[in-house]
Design a protein around this motif. Structure first.
Motif, PDB file in Angstrom:
ATOM      1  N   ARG A  95       0.850  -1.188   0.000  1.00 33.66           N
ATOM      2  CA  ARG A  95       0.000   0.000   0.000  1.00 33.66           C
ATOM      3  C   ARG A  95       0.886   1.238   0.000  1.00 33.66           C
ATOM      4  O   ARG A  95       0.552   2.249  -0.595  1.00 33.66           O
ATOM      5  CB  ARG A  95      -0.888   0.007   1.243  1.00 33.66           C
ATOM      6  N   ALA A 105      -5.754   3.684  -0.100  1.00 30.81           N
ATOM      7  CA  ALA A 105      -4.453   3.017  -0.260  1.00 30.81           C
ATOM      8  C   ALA A 105      -4.688   1.582  -0.698  1.00 30.81           C
ATOM      9  O   ALA A 105      -5.186   0.767   0.069  1.00 30.81           O
ATOM     10  CB  ALA A 105      -3.687   3.049   1.057  1.00 30.81           C
ATOM     11  N   CYS A 161     -16.633  -8.747  11.604  1.00 37.76           N
ATOM     12  CA  CYS A 161     -15.958  -8.556  10.316  1.00 37.76           C
ATOM     13  C   CYS A 161     -16.868  -8.678   9.109  1.00 37.76           C
ATOM     14  O   CYS A 161     -16.665  -8.015   8.098  1.00 37.76           O
ATOM     15  CB  CYS A 161     -14.813  -9.556  10.136  1.00 37.76           C
ATOM     16  N   CYS A 164     -18.449  -5.959   6.685  1.00 41.66           N
ATOM     17  CA  CYS A 164     -17.642  -5.295   5.653  1.00 41.66           C
ATOM     18  C   CYS A 164     -17.002  -6.286   4.690  1.00 41.66           C
ATOM     19  O   CYS A 164     -16.884  -6.020   3.497  1.00 41.66           O
ATOM     20  CB  CYS A 164     -16.536  -4.461   6.296  1.00 41.66           C
ATOM     21  N   LEU A 174     -17.975  -0.634   0.424  1.00 37.01           N
ATOM     22  CA  LEU A 174     -18.446   0.257   1.489  1.00 37.01           C
ATOM     23  C   LEU A 174     -18.828   1.589   0.845  1.00 37.01           C
ATOM     24  O   LEU A 174     -18.526   1.818  -0.327  1.00 37.01           O
ATOM     25  CB  LEU A 174     -17.321   0.465   2.526  1.00 37.01           C
ATOM     26  N   VAL A 179     -13.384   0.061  -0.599  1.00 41.51           N
ATOM     27  CA  VAL A 179     -13.521  -1.388  -0.736  1.00 41.51           C
ATOM     28  C   VAL A 179     -12.918  -2.082   0.474  1.00 41.51           C
ATOM     29  O   VAL A 179     -11.804  -1.769   0.883  1.00 41.51           O
ATOM     30  CB  VAL A 179     -12.807  -1.865  -2.024  1.00 41.51           C
ATOM     31  N   GLN A 190      -0.505 -10.723   8.505  1.00 43.11           N
ATOM     32  CA  GLN A 190      -1.114  -9.477   8.055  1.00 43.11           C
ATOM     33  C   GLN A 190      -2.542  -9.317   8.578  1.00 43.11           C
ATOM     34  O   GLN A 190      -3.013  -8.194   8.740  1.00 43.11           O
ATOM     35  CB  GLN A 190      -1.057  -9.375   6.533  1.00 43.11           C
ATOM     36  N   LEU A 195      -5.863  -6.030  12.168  1.00 44.61           N
ATOM     37  CA  LEU A 195      -6.710  -5.855  13.345  1.00 44.61           C
ATOM     38  C   LEU A 195      -6.117  -4.830  14.300  1.00 44.61           C
ATOM     39  O   LEU A 195      -6.810  -3.954  14.796  1.00 44.61           O
ATOM     40  CB  LEU A 195      -6.899  -7.189  14.079  1.00 44.61           C
ATOM     41  N   GLY A 200      -6.795   2.278   6.852  1.00 46.24           N
ATOM     42  CA  GLY A 200      -7.845   3.005   6.132  1.00 46.24           C
ATOM     43  C   GLY A 200      -9.137   3.127   6.932  1.00 46.24           C
ATOM     44  O   GLY A 200      -9.130   3.606   8.069  1.00 46.24           O
ATOM     45  N   PRO A 203     -11.821  -0.295  11.415  1.00 40.97           N
ATOM     46  CA  PRO A 203     -11.567   0.077  12.814  1.00 40.97           C
ATOM     47  C   PRO A 203     -10.408  -0.731  13.402  1.00 40.97           C
ATOM     48  O   PRO A 203     -10.077  -1.800  12.896  1.00 40.97           O
ATOM     49  CB  PRO A 203     -12.888  -0.276  13.516  1.00 40.97           C
ATOM     50  N   PHE A 205      -8.994  -3.191  16.121  1.00 42.30           N
ATOM     51  CA  PHE A 205      -9.433  -4.178  17.107  1.00 42.30           C
ATOM     52  C   PHE A 205      -8.239  -4.437  18.023  1.00 42.30           C
ATOM     53  O   PHE A 205      -7.336  -5.194  17.669  1.00 42.30           O
ATOM     54  CB  PHE A 205      -9.882  -5.469  16.431  1.00 42.30           C
ATOM     55  N   ILE A 210     -10.242  -8.136  20.958  1.00 44.10           N
ATOM     56  CA  ILE A 210     -10.005  -9.476  20.408  1.00 44.10           C
ATOM     57  C   ILE A 210      -8.573  -9.889  20.761  1.00 44.10           C
ATOM     58  O   ILE A 210      -7.634  -9.529  20.063  1.00 44.10           O
ATOM     59  CB  ILE A 210     -10.209  -9.500  18.868  1.00 44.10           C
TER      60      ILE A 210
HETATM   61  C1  HEC Z   1     -16.120  -1.089   8.875  1.00 42.48           C
HETATM   62  C2  HEC Z   1     -15.689  -2.094   7.932  1.00 42.48           C
HETATM   63  C3  HEC Z   1     -14.667  -3.132   8.365  1.00 42.48           C
HETATM   64  C4  HEC Z   1     -14.734  -4.003   9.432  1.00 42.48           C
HETATM   65  C5  HEC Z   1     -15.818  -4.125  10.476  1.00 42.48           C
HETATM   66  C6  HEC Z   1     -13.552  -4.835   9.314  1.00 42.48           C
HETATM   67  N1  HEC Z   1     -12.783  -4.441   8.244  1.00 42.48           N
HETATM   68 FE1  HEC Z   1     -11.066  -5.305   7.633  1.00 42.48          FE
HETATM   69  N2  HEC Z   1     -10.833  -3.845   6.220  1.00 42.48           N
HETATM   70  C7  HEC Z   1     -11.778  -2.878   5.927  1.00 42.48           C
HETATM   71  C8  HEC Z   1     -11.234  -1.991   4.892  1.00 42.48           C
HETATM   72  C9  HEC Z   1     -11.935  -0.789   4.291  1.00 42.48           C
HETATM   73  C10 HEC Z   1      -9.951  -2.478   4.579  1.00 42.48           C
HETATM   74  C11 HEC Z   1      -8.958  -1.884   3.575  1.00 42.48           C
HETATM   75  C12 HEC Z   1      -8.138  -0.852   4.302  1.00 42.48           C
HETATM   76  C13 HEC Z   1      -7.261  -0.004   3.408  1.00 42.48           C
HETATM   77  O1  HEC Z   1      -7.798   0.814   2.665  1.00 42.48           O
HETATM   78  O2  HEC Z   1      -6.055  -0.136   3.459  1.00 42.48           O
HETATM   79  C14 HEC Z   1      -9.726  -3.651   5.419  1.00 42.48           C
HETATM   80  C15 HEC Z   1      -8.591  -4.434   5.397  1.00 42.48           C
HETATM   81  C16 HEC Z   1      -8.464  -5.656   6.045  1.00 42.48           C
HETATM   82  C17 HEC Z   1      -7.371  -6.571   5.881  1.00 42.48           C
HETATM   83  C18 HEC Z   1      -6.167  -6.379   4.960  1.00 42.48           C
HETATM   84  C19 HEC Z   1      -6.324  -7.230   3.739  1.00 42.48           C
HETATM   85  C20 HEC Z   1      -5.235  -6.986   2.738  1.00 42.48           C
HETATM   86  O3  HEC Z   1      -5.496  -6.307   1.751  1.00 42.48           O
HETATM   87  O4  HEC Z   1      -4.119  -7.443   2.930  1.00 42.48           O
HETATM   88  C21 HEC Z   1      -7.619  -7.644   6.683  1.00 42.48           C
HETATM   89  C22 HEC Z   1      -6.760  -8.884   6.829  1.00 42.48           C
HETATM   90  C23 HEC Z   1      -8.866  -7.382   7.364  1.00 42.48           C
HETATM   91  N3  HEC Z   1      -9.354  -6.164   6.943  1.00 42.48           N
HETATM   92  C24 HEC Z   1      -9.460  -8.241   8.280  1.00 42.48           C
HETATM   93  C25 HEC Z   1     -10.553  -7.923   9.066  1.00 42.48           C
HETATM   94  C26 HEC Z   1     -11.065  -8.746  10.142  1.00 42.48           C
HETATM   95  C27 HEC Z   1     -10.515 -10.120  10.521  1.00 42.48           C
HETATM   96  C28 HEC Z   1     -12.096  -8.066  10.705  1.00 42.48           C
HETATM   97  C29 HEC Z   1     -12.925  -8.451  11.917  1.00 42.48           C
HETATM   98  C30 HEC Z   1     -12.224  -8.693  13.144  1.00 42.48           C
HETATM   99  C31 HEC Z   1     -12.268  -6.821   9.939  1.00 42.48           C
HETATM  100  N4  HEC Z   1     -11.307  -6.771   8.979  1.00 42.48           N
HETATM  101  C32 HEC Z   1     -13.251  -5.867  10.179  1.00 42.48           C
HETATM  102  C33 HEC Z   1     -12.998  -2.728   6.524  1.00 42.48           C
HETATM  103  C34 HEC Z   1     -13.435  -3.409   7.643  1.00 42.48           C
END
Ligand code: HEC
Ligand code: HEC
Length: 269
Positions: A95, A105, A161, A164, A174, A179, A190, A195, A200, A203, A205, A210
């Motif tokens: 990114r 990103a 998770c 989204c 979104l 995305v 990763q 988490l 971006g 949120p 965690f 967790i």
């Molecule tokens: C509110 C929406 C939202 C929630 C809830 C959320 N994510 Fe995400 N997640 C995103 C977005 C948007 C990105 C891309 C971020 C960026 O622009 O770099 C992302 C990126 C990721 C990535 C990186 C993937 C990559 O491209 O390498 C992982 C792994 C991931 N999320 C896992 C989780 C997990 C597991 C949970 C639950 C514990 C979770 N996410 C909850 C919105 C969310």
């Protein structure tokens, strides 16, 4: 030390002289030789941080500022307290360095860093403040998670998770063109870093929400649900657009059939 200067030497003079010179040699050696053992780590760390600072100045400072303080006009955040994990995540997923700061990103940076360079960049940013460190394998490795553990991971995933990322991790759209990416094949390290650092729009965690053992369960669930052969049409794997499409086909299809049925009844009546 009379015995050294007087002609008549004490009989202990020779061994004492020997000891003294050995001690001197040792002291001189310790002073001129490069630092070893305990202090070596400190020196290596300092070198890593210095190397990282140089890499940062060349590749990142144009957006994040020379001291990683962030530049508002580039929309680039302050990195003082993001920690090594955030740098490792952002640079390893390519990114960063970001090509176009006005968009989300996305992995696409053409600058590819070696492992050592990523370590250096991460060490530099880590040296600026507090933030999550790059995790050890025992923090994210899902290989010891039991079947019940993976089921618990599924609960956690659906709660936290899937809104989204879709219930299998196939990703989703979104608002505002953002995305949530597919994460079926994201390496466990990763997932942990995402988490803990919240890239971006995602949120953060923290371990309080967790803990590491639960992160392992979530990862085990993602692996399991994507390894399982899917029954029937794998709609989940195709995401919301495909699901909408099939609902549309089935819905319009039944309306058409219904219209034909009415039409045939109408002519008979
Ligand atoms: C509110 C929406 C939202 C929630 C809830 C959320 N994510 Fe995400 N997640 C995103 C977005 C948007 C990105 C891309 C971020 C960026 O622009 O770099 C992302 C990126 C990721 C990535 C990186 C993937 C990559 O491209 O390498 C992982 C792994 C991931 N999320 C896992 C989780 C997990 C597991 C949970 C639950 C514990 C979770 N996410 C909850 C919105 C969310
Ligand atoms: C062209 C401008 C640009 C360049 C160059 C750039 N960044 Fe970024 N960086 C951004 C923007 C904008 C964001 C916020 C992106 C987002 O929210 O998805 C960001 C976010 C980050 C984050 C996430 C911060 C957080 O809160 O988790 C890290 C870490 C990061 N950058 C590190 C780097 C490093 C290291 C480099 C150099 C190798 C670099 N960036 C180069 C613009 C840039």
């Amino acid at each position: 030390m009379r015995f050294l200067t007087s002609g008549r030497r004490h009989k202990a003079a020779r061994p004492l002289l020997l000891l003294l010179s050995l001690f001197l040699v040792g002291a001189v050696y310790a002073a001129v030789s490069p630092a070893t053992s305990s202090s070596a780590e400190g020196v290596a760390d300092a070198q890593l941080v210095a190397a990282g600072k140089n890499l940062f100045a060349v590749n990142c400072a144009s957006c994040h500022g020379l001291n990683a303080e962030g530049l508002a006009q580039q929309g680039a955040p302050n990195l003082t307290n993001v920690g090594a994990a955030a740098v490792d995540f952002q640079v390893r997923t390519r990114r960063m360095p970001m090509a176009n700061p006005l968009t989300q990103a996305v992995p696409g940076s053409k600058t590819i860093f070696t492992d050592d360079e990523i370590k250096a960049l991460a060490a530099y940013v880590a040296s600026l403040g507090n933030g999550p460190a790059i995790p050890d394998q025992n923090q994210y490795d899902p290989s010891n998670v039991s079947a019940e553990g993976a089921a618990r991971g599924g609960d956690l995933f659906r709660t936290n998770c899937s809104a989204c990322h879709n219930f299998k991790g196939a990703g989703g759209a979104l608002p505002n063109g953002v995305v949530a990416p597919r994460i079926e094949n994201t390496p466990p390290e990763q997932v942990w870093e995402a988490l803990r650092t919240g890239p971006g729009q995602m949120p953060v965690f923290a371990a309080g929400a967790i803990p590491d053992q639960d992160v392992q369960k979530v990862i085990a669930y993602i692996k399991q649900v994507n390894a399982a052969p899917s029954a029937g049409l794998s709609l989940g794997g195709l995401g919301p657009v495909a699901e909408g499409f099939w609902a549309w086909v089935a819905g319009i299809g039944s309306l058409v059939l219904f219209a034909i049925w009415i039409a045939t009844r109408g002519t008979r009546a």
